[in-house]
Design a protein around this motif. Structure first.
Motif, PDB file in Angstrom:
ATOM      1  N   LEU A 300      46.067  47.170  36.824  1.00 20.89           N
ATOM      2  CA  LEU A 300      45.788  48.444  36.160  1.00 20.89           C
ATOM      3  C   LEU A 300      45.092  49.404  37.123  1.00 20.89           C
ATOM      4  CD1 LEU A 300      44.613  47.256  32.623  1.00 20.89           C
ATOM      5  CD2 LEU A 300      46.719  48.501  33.154  1.00 20.89           C
ATOM      6  N   ASN A 301      44.204  48.892  37.945  1.00 14.62           N
ATOM      7  CA  ASN A 301      43.521  49.741  38.910  1.00 14.62           C
ATOM      8  C   ASN A 301      44.494  50.299  39.945  1.00 14.62           C
ATOM      9  OD1 ASN A 301      41.018  49.504  37.685  1.00 14.62           O
ATOM     10  ND2 ASN A 301      40.412  47.733  38.903  1.00 14.62           N
ATOM     11  N   LYS A 302      45.413  49.471  40.389  1.00 18.29           N
ATOM     12  CA  LYS A 302      46.442  49.960  41.319  1.00 18.29           C
ATOM     13  C   LYS A 302      47.248  51.087  40.675  1.00 18.29           C
ATOM     14  CE  LYS A 302      50.999  48.513  43.025  1.00 18.29           C
ATOM     15  NZ  LYS A 302      50.998  49.068  44.401  1.00 18.29           N
ATOM     16  N   LEU A 303      47.618  50.897  39.418  1.00 14.54           N
ATOM     17  CA  LEU A 303      48.443  51.887  38.736  1.00 14.54           C
ATOM     18  C   LEU A 303      47.671  53.182  38.489  1.00 14.54           C
ATOM     19  CD1 LEU A 303      50.253  49.498  36.232  1.00 14.54           C
ATOM     20  CD2 LEU A 303      51.126  50.410  38.401  1.00 14.54           C
ATOM     21  N   GLU A 324      36.891  52.835  49.705  1.00 17.15           N
ATOM     22  CA  GLU A 324      38.029  52.653  50.598  1.00 17.15           C
ATOM     23  C   GLU A 324      38.463  51.189  50.665  1.00 17.15           C
ATOM     24  OE1 GLU A 324      35.273  54.329  51.301  1.00 17.15           O
ATOM     25  OE2 GLU A 324      36.082  56.385  51.259  1.00 17.15           O
ATOM     26  N   GLU A 325      37.493  50.283  50.786  1.00 16.66           N
ATOM     27  CA  GLU A 325      37.830  48.858  50.832  1.00 16.66           C
ATOM     28  C   GLU A 325      38.473  48.413  49.514  1.00 16.66           C
ATOM     29  OE1 GLU A 325      35.663  44.522  51.672  1.00 16.66           O
ATOM     30  OE2 GLU A 325      34.479  46.372  51.609  1.00 16.66           O
ATOM     31  N   ALA A 330      43.264  47.048  46.018  1.00 15.28           N
ATOM     32  CA  ALA A 330      43.957  47.337  44.761  1.00 15.28           C
ATOM     33  C   ALA A 330      45.400  47.754  44.989  1.00 15.28           C
ATOM     34  CB  ALA A 330      43.209  48.428  43.993  1.00 15.28           C
ATOM     35  N   THR A 331      45.654  48.537  46.022  1.00 15.67           N
ATOM     36  CA  THR A 331      47.030  48.992  46.252  1.00 15.67           C
ATOM     37  C   THR A 331      47.940  47.845  46.665  1.00 15.67           C
ATOM     38  OG1 THR A 331      46.379  49.639  48.504  1.00 15.67           O
ATOM     39  CG2 THR A 331      46.394  51.360  46.820  1.00 15.67           C
ATOM     40  N   ALA A 332      47.344  46.730  47.085  1.00 16.37           N
ATOM     41  CA  ALA A 332      48.142  45.557  47.443  1.00 16.37           C
ATOM     42  C   ALA A 332      48.478  44.680  46.241  1.00 16.37           C
ATOM     43  CB  ALA A 332      47.391  44.734  48.489  1.00 16.37           C
ATOM     44  N   ALA A 333      48.006  45.047  45.063  1.00 16.30           N
ATOM     45  CA  ALA A 333      48.292  44.241  43.865  1.00 16.30           C
ATOM     46  C   ALA A 333      49.793  44.122  43.658  1.00 16.30           C
ATOM     47  CB  ALA A 333      47.633  44.869  42.648  1.00 16.30           C
ATOM     48  N   ASP A 334      50.202  42.938  43.240  1.00 15.78           N
ATOM     49  CA  ASP A 334      51.629  42.617  43.162  1.00 15.78           C
ATOM     50  C   ASP A 334      52.052  42.410  41.714  1.00 15.78           C
ATOM     51  OD1 ASP A 334      54.163  41.591  44.613  1.00 15.78           O
ATOM     52  OD2 ASP A 334      53.659  39.953  43.244  1.00 15.78           O
ATOM     53  N   TRP A 335      53.139  43.075  41.321  1.00 13.20           N
ATOM     54  CA  TRP A 335      53.625  42.939  39.939  1.00 13.20           C
ATOM     55  C   TRP A 335      53.992  41.492  39.623  1.00 13.20           C
ATOM     56  CZ3 TRP A 335      53.699  45.403  35.470  1.00 13.20           C
ATOM     57  CH2 TRP A 335      53.483  46.788  35.427  1.00 13.20           C
ATOM     58  N   ASP A 336      54.751  40.851  40.501  1.00  8.32           N
ATOM     59  CA  ASP A 336      55.223  39.494  40.191  1.00  8.32           C
ATOM     60  C   ASP A 336      54.063  38.524  40.050  1.00  8.32           C
ATOM     61  OD1 ASP A 336      57.857  40.315  40.188  1.00  8.32           O
ATOM     62  OD2 ASP A 336      58.215  39.757  42.283  1.00  8.32           O
ATOM     63  N   GLU A 337      53.089  38.631  40.957  1.00 12.54           N
ATOM     64  CA  GLU A 337      51.920  37.754  40.863  1.00 12.54           C
ATOM     65  C   GLU A 337      51.162  38.011  39.570  1.00 12.54           C
ATOM     66  OE1 GLU A 337      48.529  36.383  43.932  1.00 12.54           O
ATOM     67  OE2 GLU A 337      48.321  38.476  43.293  1.00 12.54           O
ATOM     68  N   THR A 338      51.027  39.279  39.199  1.00 14.48           N
ATOM     69  CA  THR A 338      50.292  39.616  37.979  1.00 14.48           C
ATOM     70  C   THR A 338      51.002  39.093  36.739  1.00 14.48           C
ATOM     71  OG1 THR A 338      49.457  41.611  39.053  1.00 14.48           O
ATOM     72  CG2 THR A 338      49.268  41.494  36.658  1.00 14.48           C
ATOM     73  N   THR A 629      34.107  46.810  44.450  1.00 12.96           N
ATOM     74  CA  THR A 629      34.237  45.526  45.137  1.00 12.96           C
ATOM     75  C   THR A 629      35.716  45.218  45.350  1.00 12.96           C
ATOM     76  OG1 THR A 629      34.098  44.397  43.001  1.00 12.96           O
ATOM     77  CG2 THR A 629      32.064  44.566  44.291  1.00 12.96           C
ATOM     78  N   ALA A 630      35.981  44.270  46.242  1.00  9.95           N
ATOM     79  CA  ALA A 630      37.379  44.016  46.621  1.00  9.95           C
ATOM     80  C   ALA A 630      37.629  42.531  46.817  1.00  9.95           C
ATOM     81  CB  ALA A 630      37.712  44.787  47.894  1.00  9.95           C
ATOM     82  N   ALA A 631      37.294  41.727  45.832  1.00  8.60           N
ATOM     83  CA  ALA A 631      37.507  40.284  45.935  1.00  8.60           C
ATOM     84  C   ALA A 631      38.994  39.950  45.841  1.00  8.60           C
ATOM     85  CB  ALA A 631      36.752  39.571  44.821  1.00  8.60           C
TER      86      ALA A 631
END
Length: 762
Positions: A300-303, A324-325, A330-338, A629-631
């Protein structure tokens, strides 16, 4: 008519199963409430007691921590709150004759339900080394035994002082003061097992480990996300707030592995319309797989980031750090993985996104479904990211809302019940009392059990609660507790922990919330802090269950005098006589409590504690700003042929207190040993509805942990997931399986296999 307690344990291994319900409360809840209350208290006492619950001149419900508004209903309680009150205000009594008739071995063989149904404990009792029965003991002798054991320790850190969330602010403040004057920070509490993950994540990201919203914020919200929570059973009065929010225009997204009746429709028993029809609450139900929440919020954050104009750039620039981090992750979030992590469809997530983008004021509420996983802290951090992106912290109608489960668990932490206190708190405490508090960290719940197991702790003192039934890895925990030299429980009623003892044991009976508390200084009040940071008074209205009871503050004060003696300059006797003197000291130690007594006198409804992110958009973090944060995204990976089990409560249950053997909303009657499994998963594993199975957990240590004889119930859970009640399934949760950072037991992420077991004989 008051009924007698059960003479024998009812049969619990042959539950009856019907279809789950799709609405909560209504007339069935009213009828059930009155039936339970009258069985415990009788008609007149029921009316006298329930009409004082959560009133400004009454007592705070000993159940959940949901707040009350300024305007109170005549009946300001829910079904489960009434059950909690009835259990405490019961006319049933546990006297010395009971203990003479029931050896500890007999108590150990009884269910938690049977033990709790016996009634209020009337006198302090003592189990001597080698003894088979608890026997009456004077208060003076009880404190002498405690002093004997505590002063004989090689180090103060060999003592553990556990606190339940029912403990008042005044008693909690005295207990932590005594422990630190004694020389230890070993102050584990029930928060270690529930919202520790919330506190860890929120302290790091916004600087305050508490929720940032009020009831008024809920009523102003455009969107409320309820994740990992079942308010219909665990916080029923929250349903009234959600109903009011819906009427004001809010939309609700529910995120949960199980459909829950309370979030589908609420039949408010306070209104004719509610009784007849009720109100639909959830606009979108996301039936997520257990542990998939971090992946959902990350996507959701990526979107949001991908949507032009969706980010509140002014807020982000002025008030946040680490953007920035975070955006890179977040932009690397993957639909298939989600989709794999959550079990949701793309269309469901896109619908949720549309609701998020349409909202100018968003609140996220959550409970144990989010806090009891290995990756709980990163999950809650991701929720904070989600809210920060659109400026949804520090403005009306928006914020974080961790819903606390026990009535003063948040207040106890505010009072200093914490194994890792801040230097600022200890400095203020030391300055006020002229003591030198230890600076090294103490043991939380899991580390306390490990210390008992390893021989590093020898005295266990519990201020309320049912430690044995609340904690993980039952066999390990019980064996550890039996190694103690002395176990002590300050209690109102019997529970499992009284039957699992050290070499010696004490049960110290105390006043409950419903009891009048009269000391040398006159009639006393105590205070509590609700889930939204409002502090208010609580005044019992019933004669105590026995003349031999002491209040919790009195027990701590007398314990301190017995242990510390003349070496302590703290006025323990003064504190016991008049709790206002305790509040005067709290006012000088803890920020926000200035003029504590004057504030209570000025407003019977209480006062709100300061909250910098909410009040000022000021974030007292290490960076001075709210932290993105960017865990890495985590979610449980479950082997083929296995299920992911969450432990949960039934509707006839509050924490470890079992009020009855039914789970009305889920269609379960007359038993608790059930496991809820999706029909397709059950079929794939070869289990018909009504079959019986042993639940066997699998963990990296290779130890077999088994909970035998569970009826398989085909149920609409998320695929690959299962659910069963605790404490029966605590045996499956490994002691070392905990959340990163918070060390909370991962009771919602237990990999299990089902093994066929014989059906119980009729």
């Amino acid at each position: 008519m008051v009924s007698k307690p059960p003479a024998g344990d009812p049969v619990q291994d042959a539950p009856r199963v019907a279809a789950p319900q799709h609405a909560a409360a209504g007339l069935p809840a009213v009828a059930h409430t009155l039936r339970i209350a009258q069985a415990q208290m009788g008609v007149r006492r029921t009316a006298r007691t329930l009409l004082k619950v959560n009133q400004k001149d009454g007592f705070d419900c000993p159940g959940c921590a949901w707040p009350e508004g300024d305007k109170r209903h005549v009946a300001e309680f829910c079904e489960n709150g009434a059950k909690a009150v009835a259990e405490e205000a019961t006319l049933r009594r546990v006297t010395p004759a009971f203990f003479a008739a029931h050896p500890v071995a007999d108590l150990a063989g009884r269910s938690g339900y049977w033990l709790g149904q016996q009634g209020r404990i009337t006198q302090p009792v003592y189990l001597p080394e080698g003894g088979e029965h608890y026997e009456p003991v004077s208060w003076e002798r009880a404190f002498a035994i405690l002093a004997e054991e505590l002063t004989a320790l090689s180090s103060p850190d060999e003592a553990l002082f556990y606190t339940s969330g029912r403990t008042s602010n005044e008693a909690a403040f005295l207990l932590q003061l005594f422990a630190r004057e004694f020389g230890t920070n070993n102050l584990p509490d029930c928060s270690n097992m529930c919202h520790e993950s919330s506190g860890s994540a929120l302290t790091e990201t916004i600087g305050v480990g508490k929720g940032s919203v009020s009831l008024e914020d809920l009523y102003q919200a455009d969107l409320i996300v309820v994740a990992g929570q079942n308010p219909g059973t665990n916080h029923p009065r929250m349903l009234s707030a959600l109903e009011k929010a819906k009427a004001a225009g809010a939309r609700i997204i529910s995120v949960n592995p199980l459909p829950e009746a309370g979030l589908e429709r609420f039949k408010n028993p306070q209104t004719p319309q509610g009784l007849l029809k009720g109100a639909a609450l959830t606009d979108l139900f996301l039936q997520i797989r257990i542990g998939g929440d971090q992946a959902l919020f990350r996507l959701l954050n990526k979107l949001i980031l991908d949507t032009p104009g969706a980010v509140d750039e002014e807020f982000v620039t002025a008030h946040t750090h680490g953007y920035e981090e975070f955006t890179a992750a977040a932009t690397a979030a993957d639909w298939d993985e989600t989709l794999a992590a959550t079990g949701l469809t793309r269309a469901e997530i896109e619908r949720a996104l549309a609701m998020v983008l349409a909202s100018k004021r968003t609140i996220v509420c959550w409970a144990m479904g989010l806090t009891q996983h290995k990756h709980s802290v990163p999950t809650i951090r991701e929720i904070v990211n989600f809210l920060l992106l659109r400026g949804n912290i520090g403005r009306p109608g928006a914020g974080v809302c961790p819903v606390r489960g026990h009535s003063n668990v948040q207040g106890d932490r505010t009072m200093g019940i914490f194994e890792r206190p801040s230097a600022a708190f200890l400095d203020a405490l030391d300055k006020e009392f002229g003591i030198v508090s230890p600076r090294h960290h103490g043991f939380d719940v899991v580390r306390s059990i490990q210390a008992l197991r390893d021989g590093d702790a020898k005295v266990f003192f519990a201020m309320g609660g049912n430690f044995i039934a609340a904690t993980p890895d039952t066999e390990v925990t019980e064996a550890a507790m039996r190694k103690a030299r002395l176990t002590v429980h300050v209690s109102t009623k019997l529970n499992r922990s009284h039957a699992v003892t050290g070499r010696r044991a004490l049960i110290l009976p105390t006043l409950g919330r419903t009891d009048k508390d009269v000391q040398k200084g006159g009639r006393q009040v105590v205070t509590v802090e609700d889930s939204m940071g409002l502090v208010h008074a609580s005044r019992g209205n019933l004669p105590p269950a026995s003349p031999h009871l002491l209040s919790e503050p009195a027990i701590v004060a007398r314990l301190a005098r017995a242990v510390l003696g003349a070496a302590s300059a703290t006025p323990w006797e003064e504190f016991e006589a008049d709790y206002a003197t305790i509040r005067d000291r709290i006012a000088r130690v803890i920020p926000g409590f200035e003029d504590f007594n004057a504030k209570l006198a000025a407003d019977p409804g209480g006062f709100r504690l300061p909250h910098a992110p909410r009040d000022e958009r000021r974030f007292p973090t290490a960076t001075g700003k709210a932290n993105f944060t960017a865990a890495p995204v985590e979610f449980p990976r479950v082997p083929e042929g296995r299920l992911l089990l969450q432990t949960l409560r039934s509707h006839d249950q509050y924490n470890t207190t079992i009020y009855g053997l039914d789970d009305r909303y889920r269609g379960i009657t007359g038993g608790r040993r059930v496991v809820l499994v999706h029909p397709d998963d059950a079929a794939a594993l070869g289990f018909a509805d009504g079959a019986y199975a042993d639940l066997v957990s699998e963990w990296t240590d290779g130890v077999e942990r088994r909970a035998p004889g569970f009826r398989v119930v085909h149920y609409p859970t998320a695929r690959g997931c299962a659910a069963a009640y605790y404490p029966e399934t605590n045996v499956l949760v490994p002691l070392e399986s905990t959340a990163d950072v918070s060390n909370t037991p991962a009771s919602k992420s237990v990999i299990v296999r089902l093994e066929e077991s014989p059906q119980p004989s009729a």
